[in-house]
Enzyme design. Structure first.
Site, PDB file in Angstrom:
ATOM      1  N   TYR A 123       0.855  -1.193   0.000  1.00 18.05           N
ATOM      2  CA  TYR A 123       0.000   0.000   0.000  1.00 18.05           C
ATOM      3  C   TYR A 123       0.887   1.237   0.000  1.00 18.05           C
ATOM      4  CZ  TYR A 123      -3.890   3.097   0.717  1.00 18.05           C
ATOM      5  OH  TYR A 123      -4.826   4.079   0.522  1.00 18.05           O
ATOM      6  N   ASN A 203      -3.748   5.882   5.997  1.00 16.11           N
ATOM      7  CA  ASN A 203      -4.516   6.687   6.944  1.00 16.11           C
ATOM      8  C   ASN A 203      -5.341   5.794   7.884  1.00 16.11           C
ATOM      9  OD1 ASN A 203      -6.738   5.828   5.465  1.00 16.11           O
ATOM     10  ND2 ASN A 203      -6.978   7.752   4.375  1.00 16.11           N
ATOM     11  N   GLN A 247       8.891  15.778  11.397  1.00 19.26           N
ATOM     12  CA  GLN A 247       7.949  14.707  11.706  1.00 19.26           C
ATOM     13  C   GLN A 247       6.524  15.228  11.714  1.00 19.26           C
ATOM     14  OE1 GLN A 247       9.280  11.847  11.731  1.00 19.26           O
ATOM     15  NE2 GLN A 247       7.433  10.660  12.079  1.00 19.26           N
ATOM     16  N   HIS A 250       4.061  15.455   8.533  1.00 18.03           N
ATOM     17  CA  HIS A 250       3.381  14.285   7.971  1.00 18.03           C
ATOM     18  C   HIS A 250       1.873  14.358   8.135  1.00 18.03           C
ATOM     19  CE1 HIS A 250       6.508  11.502   6.681  1.00 18.03           C
ATOM     20  NE2 HIS A 250       7.209  11.802   7.743  1.00 18.03           N
ATOM     21  N   GLU A 312       8.269   5.120  17.415  1.00 14.93           N
ATOM     22  CA  GLU A 312       8.581   4.703  16.046  1.00 14.93           C
ATOM     23  C   GLU A 312      10.010   5.126  15.694  1.00 14.93           C
ATOM     24  OE1 GLU A 312       6.798   5.511  11.531  1.00 14.93           O
ATOM     25  OE2 GLU A 312       6.242   6.823  13.202  1.00 14.93           O
ATOM     26  N   HIS A 313      10.338   6.384  15.907  1.00 18.89           N
ATOM     27  CA  HIS A 313      11.684   6.917  15.666  1.00 18.89           C
ATOM     28  C   HIS A 313      12.250   7.449  16.978  1.00 18.89           C
ATOM     29  CE1 HIS A 313       9.317   7.712  11.917  1.00 18.89           C
ATOM     30  NE2 HIS A 313      10.374   7.178  11.341  1.00 18.89           N
ATOM     31  N   ASP A 343      14.404   8.059   6.326  1.00 17.58           N
ATOM     32  CA  ASP A 343      13.184   8.036   5.523  1.00 17.58           C
ATOM     33  C   ASP A 343      13.479   7.740   4.059  1.00 17.58           C
ATOM     34  OD1 ASP A 343      11.416   8.508   7.550  1.00 17.58           O
ATOM     35  OD2 ASP A 343      11.242  10.654   7.198  1.00 17.58           O
ATOM     36  N   GLU A 397       0.530 -36.443  29.033  1.00 16.00           N
ATOM     37  CA  GLU A 397      -0.468 -35.505  28.517  1.00 16.00           C
ATOM     38  C   GLU A 397      -1.791 -36.192  28.198  1.00 16.00           C
ATOM     39  OE1 GLU A 397       1.331 -33.459  25.232  1.00 16.00           O
ATOM     40  OE2 GLU A 397       2.622 -32.240  26.538  1.00 16.00           O
ATOM     41  N   HIS A 402      -0.907 -40.791  20.456  1.00 21.11           N
ATOM     42  CA  HIS A 402       0.403 -40.275  20.059  1.00 21.11           C
ATOM     43  C   HIS A 402       1.479 -41.308  20.359  1.00 21.11           C
ATOM     44  CE1 HIS A 402      -1.598 -36.445  19.654  1.00 21.11           C
ATOM     45  NE2 HIS A 402      -0.471 -35.789  19.406  1.00 21.11           N
TER      46      HIS A 402
END
Length: 411
Positions: A123, A203, A247, A250, A312-313, A343, A397, A402
């Protein structure tokens, strides 16, 4: 921007808790859009594309159109795209997990096999600005990982985005965006094939759609508004203010945070920010809502708070500040390590976890585009050697079948 005393726990807690929770109104709209595309396919997809971005012409951008668009891009921009792609690819090639084969006991081998995903969807936002860098950051690692089909959706693919698509080796480009594009990638239509994974920023509608479809189609992560935390007390105040503003441009919801142990320094940075952002409405709104400088008692306290925010940064002014465990999507160390360099050009990926998700994962990488499988091979001797481990555990178990599945082979 406002200044907060780090001892004001209530104010600091508000900053730490300042995540954008789900918007139920947006979730309901997205659910309706995704449901229609899933059930009606191209008919709903085209209707939404015409409604939201005034689509004219076919959904898919032809190869000829991509080439024509790319040829219209200025030579310096095309060169920048080529150099950025090269650095992204160099880093991505080191991110892939390694295959191996190991014998745990005689007669038993475990192989780790790495297989690329067959088809992925990237995207690329197309709202306020064209973002060829976002295309490179998603498509180039996919190509390095060996993905055969790389689909890109972008509501308004500008020529620079088309040039990036050519450079990244994109297979198909579609002129769609929003929740309907995510739904098409997740479930497939006659025109848009279903993908194995969806990656890339977007978005609130895109983020909500990715969350909604994640039960049926893998996604990179649940993204929120972009964010930066800068830890500094001696760096050039003008440079720090410039990074906070970069920043903020944006998105009005972007978060720009300075953490410092020098109150005069905090005031200096905050004083410079309005002058550097004159005439930039998005920046002014972002800093007014989410811009903050927090004054702590020490550098150690500043870094502890930065880790709590898990941004994030994270930008730190010196190497000494990162000689400890760090919690962040990407870290930039030193006065010349501008976050904007990451970036575009360093090769590190700028598709990063937000809203505290850096507590448990890092940014997008080539490893996100492969499957890691174990292939196990046992001989009769090997199975016999493992029986003393298998049989007691299976019976403990309560899984007698098994145990029997092993015993029948050894009897």
């Amino acid at each position: 921007m406002r200044i907060i005393d780090g001892r004001d726990r209530r104010a600091v807690n508000r900053v730490a808790a300042g995540r954008h929770g789900p918007d139920r109104r947006i979730e309901r709209r997205v659910s309706a859009i995704v449901g229609r595309v899933r059930s009606e396919g191209d008919r709903a997809l085209i209707a939404f594309a015409r409604r939201f971005v005034d689509l004219r012409g076919p959904l898919e951008v032809s190869t000829q159109e991509i080439q024509a668009g790319a040829s219209a891009v200025a030579p310096d921009v095309r060169r920048a795209i080529r150099l950025a792609a090269r650095n992204i690819a160099r880093v991505a090639s080191r991110q892939l997990p390694k295959p191996f084969e190991l014998s745990t006991v005689p007669g038993v081998t475990v192989e780790q096999r790495i297989e690329p995903l067959a088809r992925v969807g990237c995207y690329v936002p197309g709202g306020r600005f064209p973002l060829p860098s976002s295309l490179l950051m998603t498509a180039v690692p996919a190509r390095v990982a060996g993905v055969k089909e790389i689909l890109v959706v972008c509501p308004r693919p500008e020529p620079a985005v088309m040039a990036a698509a050519l450079e990244a080796g994109v297979t198909r480009l579609f002129r769609i965006g929003g929740a309907h594009a995510v739904a098409a990638l997740a479930y497939g239509t006659k025109t848009v094939p279903r993908v194995d994974k969806i990656v890339g920023p977007g978005n609130q509608y895109v983020a909500a759609a990715k969350t909604l479809v994640s039960a049926d189609c893998a996604i990179d992560f649940h993204a929120g508004p972009t964010e930066i935390v800068i830890v500094a007390a001696r760096s050039q105040p003008e440079w720090v203010a410039a990074d906070l503003i970069a920043q903020a441009e944006h998105d009005p919801d972007a978060r720009s945070v300075l953490i410092t142990w020098n109150a005069r320094y905090a005031a200096d940075v905050v004083r410079r920010a309005p002058r550097l952002s004159v005439g930039r409405d998005i920046v002014a709104r972002s800093l007014a809502r989410h811009g903050v400088a927090i004054v702590t008692r020490s550098a150690d306290e500043a870094m502890a708070l930065a880790n709590r925010l898990a941004p994030e940064h994270l930008v730190v002014e010196s190497e000494a500040l990162v000689r400890r465990p760090i919690t962040a999507g990407a870290v930039f160390v030193g006065p010349y390590s501008a976050q904007a360099a990451g970036d575009y050009a360093t090769g590190s990926n700028h598709v990063l976890p937000t809203s505290g998700a850096a507590r448990f994962r890092g940014g997008l990488s080539a490893a996100d585009f492969v499957r890691v499988m174990s292939v196990q091979r046992l001989t009769r001797e090997g199975l016999g050697r493992l029986a003393e481990t298998i049989l007691p555990l299976a019976r403990a178990e309560g899984l007698a079948a098994h145990a029997r599945s092993v015993e029948v082979r050894l009897s």
